[in-house]
Each structure stands twice: as C-alpha cells, then as structure tokens.
Design a protein around this motif. Sequence first.
Motif, PDB file in Angstrom:
ATOM      1  N   LEU A 245       2.403  20.341  12.412  1.00  0.00           N
ATOM      2  CA  LEU A 245       2.792  20.052  11.023  1.00  0.00           C
ATOM      3  C   LEU A 245       2.972  18.557  10.818  1.00  0.00           C
ATOM      4  O   LEU A 245       2.513  18.006   9.807  1.00  0.00           O
ATOM      5  CB  LEU A 245       4.079  20.799  10.671  1.00  0.00           C
ATOM      6  CG  LEU A 245       4.611  20.549   9.255  1.00  0.00           C
ATOM      7  CD1 LEU A 245       3.577  20.923   8.197  1.00  0.00           C
ATOM      8  CD2 LEU A 245       5.912  21.316   9.020  1.00  0.00           C
ATOM      9  N   VAL A 246       3.616  17.887  11.756  1.00  0.00           N
ATOM     10  CA  VAL A 246       3.792  16.434  11.644  1.00  0.00           C
ATOM     11  C   VAL A 246       2.430  15.745  11.533  1.00  0.00           C
ATOM     12  O   VAL A 246       2.220  14.871  10.682  1.00  0.00           O
ATOM     13  CB  VAL A 246       4.584  15.883  12.853  1.00  0.00           C
ATOM     14  CG1 VAL A 246       4.492  14.355  12.910  1.00  0.00           C
ATOM     15  CG2 VAL A 246       6.039  16.318  12.790  1.00  0.00           C
ATOM     16  N   LYS A 247       1.495  16.162  12.372  1.00  0.00           N
ATOM     17  CA  LYS A 247       0.155  15.557  12.368  1.00  0.00           C
ATOM     18  C   LYS A 247      -0.542  15.787  11.032  1.00  0.00           C
ATOM     19  O   LYS A 247      -1.150  14.866  10.459  1.00  0.00           O
ATOM     20  CB  LYS A 247      -0.666  16.153  13.510  1.00  0.00           C
ATOM     21  CG  LYS A 247      -1.988  15.451  13.777  1.00  0.00           C
ATOM     22  CD  LYS A 247      -2.637  15.994  15.044  1.00  0.00           C
ATOM     23  CE  LYS A 247      -3.948  15.274  15.339  1.00  0.00           C
ATOM     24  NZ  LYS A 247      -4.600  15.801  16.572  1.00  0.00           N
ATOM     25  N   ALA A 248      -0.450  17.020  10.508  1.00  0.00           N
ATOM     26  CA  ALA A 248      -1.089  17.338   9.223  1.00  0.00           C
ATOM     27  C   ALA A 248      -0.489  16.510   8.091  1.00  0.00           C
ATOM     28  O   ALA A 248      -1.213  16.031   7.202  1.00  0.00           O
ATOM     29  CB  ALA A 248      -0.942  18.827   8.931  1.00  0.00           C
ATOM     30  N   GLN A 250       1.128  13.563   8.419  1.00  0.00           N
ATOM     31  CA  GLN A 250       0.813  12.142   8.631  1.00  0.00           C
ATOM     32  C   GLN A 250      -0.591  11.805   8.147  1.00  0.00           C
ATOM     33  O   GLN A 250      -0.834  10.715   7.620  1.00  0.00           O
ATOM     34  CB  GLN A 250       0.951  11.781  10.114  1.00  0.00           C
ATOM     35  CG  GLN A 250       2.401  11.703  10.593  1.00  0.00           C
ATOM     36  CD  GLN A 250       2.512  11.531  12.087  1.00  0.00           C
ATOM     37  OE1 GLN A 250       1.614  11.925  12.855  1.00  0.00           O
ATOM     38  NE2 GLN A 250       3.608  10.951  12.548  1.00  0.00           N
ATOM     39  N   LYS A 251      -1.504  12.758   8.311  1.00  0.00           N
ATOM     40  CA  LYS A 251      -2.893  12.537   7.913  1.00  0.00           C
ATOM     41  C   LYS A 251      -3.169  13.013   6.482  1.00  0.00           C
ATOM     42  O   LYS A 251      -4.314  13.024   6.032  1.00  0.00           O
ATOM     43  CB  LYS A 251      -3.833  13.239   8.897  1.00  0.00           C
ATOM     44  CG  LYS A 251      -3.787  12.657  10.303  1.00  0.00           C
ATOM     45  CD  LYS A 251      -4.754  13.348  11.234  1.00  0.00           C
ATOM     46  CE  LYS A 251      -4.754  12.715  12.611  1.00  0.00           C
ATOM     47  NZ  LYS A 251      -5.243  11.322  12.593  1.00  0.00           N
ATOM     48  N   ASN A 252      -2.089  13.433   5.777  1.00  0.00           N
ATOM     49  CA  ASN A 252      -2.190  13.916   4.392  1.00  0.00           C
ATOM     50  C   ASN A 252      -3.162  15.079   4.237  1.00  0.00           C
ATOM     51  O   ASN A 252      -3.853  15.196   3.221  1.00  0.00           O
ATOM     52  CB  ASN A 252      -2.582  12.755   3.451  1.00  0.00           C
ATOM     53  CG  ASN A 252      -1.472  11.737   3.319  1.00  0.00           C
ATOM     54  OD1 ASN A 252      -0.326  12.096   3.046  1.00  0.00           O
ATOM     55  ND2 ASN A 252      -1.801  10.471   3.525  1.00  0.00           N
ATOM     56  N   ARG A 253      -3.220  15.922   5.266  1.00  0.00           N
ATOM     57  CA  ARG A 253      -4.023  17.135   5.144  1.00  0.00           C
ATOM     58  C   ARG A 253      -3.262  18.215   4.370  1.00  0.00           C
ATOM     59  O   ARG A 253      -3.827  19.255   4.038  1.00  0.00           O
ATOM     60  CB  ARG A 253      -4.425  17.635   6.538  1.00  0.00           C
ATOM     61  CG  ARG A 253      -5.396  16.691   7.258  1.00  0.00           C
ATOM     62  CD  ARG A 253      -6.190  17.418   8.331  1.00  0.00           C
ATOM     63  NE  ARG A 253      -5.328  17.937   9.378  1.00  0.00           N
ATOM     64  CZ  ARG A 253      -5.095  17.328  10.532  1.00  0.00           C
ATOM     65  NH1 ARG A 253      -5.661  16.154  10.790  1.00  0.00           N
ATOM     66  NH2 ARG A 253      -4.314  17.879  11.435  1.00  0.00           N
ATOM     67  N   LEU A 254      -1.981  17.954   4.122  1.00  0.00           N
ATOM     68  CA  LEU A 254      -1.152  18.773   3.233  1.00  0.00           C
ATOM     69  C   LEU A 254      -0.479  17.846   2.244  1.00  0.00           C
ATOM     70  O   LEU A 254      -0.157  16.702   2.579  1.00  0.00           O
ATOM     71  CB  LEU A 254      -0.049  19.492   4.028  1.00  0.00           C
ATOM     72  CG  LEU A 254      -0.371  20.748   4.820  1.00  0.00           C
ATOM     73  CD1 LEU A 254       0.903  21.252   5.488  1.00  0.00           C
ATOM     74  CD2 LEU A 254      -0.934  21.821   3.916  1.00  0.00           C
TER      75      LEU A 254
END
Length: 317
Positions: A245-248, A250-254
């Motif tokens: 979730l943190v990665k998503a 950070q990359k604004n995939r959510l």
Amino acid sequence: MAVQIAVIDDWQDVARDVVDWSTLESIGEVSFVHDYPADNETLAKRMGSVEVICVMRERTRFDEDLLRRLPNLKLLVTGGMRNAALDFKAAAALGIQVCGTDSYKHAAPELTWALIMAATRNLVVEANALRAGQWQQGLGGDLHGKTLAILGLGSIGKRVAQFGQVFGMRVIAWSENLTSDAAAEVGVTYVSKQELFEQADVLSVHLVLSERSRGLVDAQALGWMKPTAQLVNTARGPIVDEAALVKALQKNRLAGAALDVFEVEPLPEHHPFRTLENVLATPHVGYVSQQNYQLFFSQMVEDIQGWSAGKPIRVLS
C-alpha cells in the motif's frame, strides 16, 4: 485481603472517569495504567501482583509466555466479545478466567463514513488551510453515483453499505463466505474479488482478521484498483499488505487511503503514513467513543462483580 485490579491499555487516561469504579471497593483496589504495550518482561514487572486485569481489545498481547509470568492473575476482562491478542487456550490451561463485554455497534461504521467523507472532500487540507489564513485549495470529489465496494459484508460492512445507499452510491461486496442472495437481502450487488477492486471508487475493508484474511489486500489486489480510487481500512491493519500500500500511494497508483488501523500500533514515529499527502490516518479510534467506552467499562465492572461472587458472566474462556 483486597483484590488488586488493574485497568490497562487506557492510552487516553479516560477510563477512571467513564464509569463509577467505586462499586468495586468492596472487592478490591482499582489502579489505572495508561502506558503503551511493552515487552513481556516489563509487563510482568508492571502487573506481577495483579489478580484482575481489564484490557482493551487488541492492544496489549497476552500470549502464553506473558500469562505464565503473571502467577497471581485470576481474571482477564476484555472490551468486546472477541480479542485476537489473548491466548484463550493458555489462559484456560493456567486457570485464568476470561470474560468480555458487548460492543456499541455504531461507532466503527460512523468513523468509517467520517473517513470516507473527509478523504473524498479533502476536508483536512481545506480546514488546515483555512486556519492558516488561506482559502479553497482544490476540488473535492463526489460520492453520489459512484461505486462503494465493501470487503466483508458483516454487521459493520452492512451498516457502511446502508450509508452508501443513502448517499446514492452503487454498493458492491465480496468476501469468501458471501453469497449473491445474502448480498441481495441488503440491496448490495455480489461481485468477484477482482471485480470488487476493479470497480471500486471507494473500497472499504470490514473483515475479521484471521489467517485467511491476513494480507488479503495485497499488491495484486491494489493493482486492480483505479488510480482514482480510495482505500479505507477501519478493520485491522494486517488485512492490508502495508508495504504494498505504501508503494502504491508513493507512486500515486491510488488516489489515496483513509486508515484507522495499522500493522504496528501505535504507528511508528517515522512511518510513511504519517507524512504521505494522499493518506488520511487516525490513531485506531474506530471503537473509541463515549457510548462504546461506557458500555465496555460498565460491563467490565459487572464481569468483576460476577466473578467475585462466583457467578462469572459473559465468559470467553
């Protein structure tokens, strides 16, 4: 000799004022401890002489090792009728009675909806900007006509679904045990797991934490979600793969996440959830409400009175 009664996990130091504990004076002496959970050695020193401990649900962990370090412990009383932080089998083997309390059923759904509204309309940013002398920072989102996806349509999930319906949202749901008929009974559309994540504008987690649900919201599931979607979790932190979730985010995939629960609580000081701009995080306050605490602590008093009289009530182990 007076029974030593400790009320722990009282992080806000409010327990002493929520109910009248003086009714236990004929049984023993009540002390209030609002330190955060610690290692078992520290906890054993802190509570070594205590015979009755009142705990809040899933804060301090009472595993077999800790229970064995508390030879005087006779009764554990927990808020709620379920507490995954207690080793019931070990407690029973050691002759430690465990009792629970009822829960106020509206606190968690109301907090869930507060988070959904605040995240969608960017309320924290707008309110803080106003306090700083600024005005209108951006465009808020909308809920009417959007899709609310419920992961786990139990008692809390159903209530959240009802709120969504009132707001004119399309409500869908999935869990491993959910059927199409059960969903239809509350006006909700049953979908597959992948469809749930793919179609969600807001996805709200309402599963019980178990080995089956742990990590269920993983990188693959997050990858199915629209980049415009919000993830809301007021259930239990470990249901969501926190690193994924943190990665998503950070990359604004959510678009964002609204979270009340975390893998480690209290949330570590330098955790990304404290600083990511697309995260609205609250400190596990889903059940932390006036009416719920009054219910928890008043029934804890009743549990202790019943146990002292040799007639235990709301027995869990």
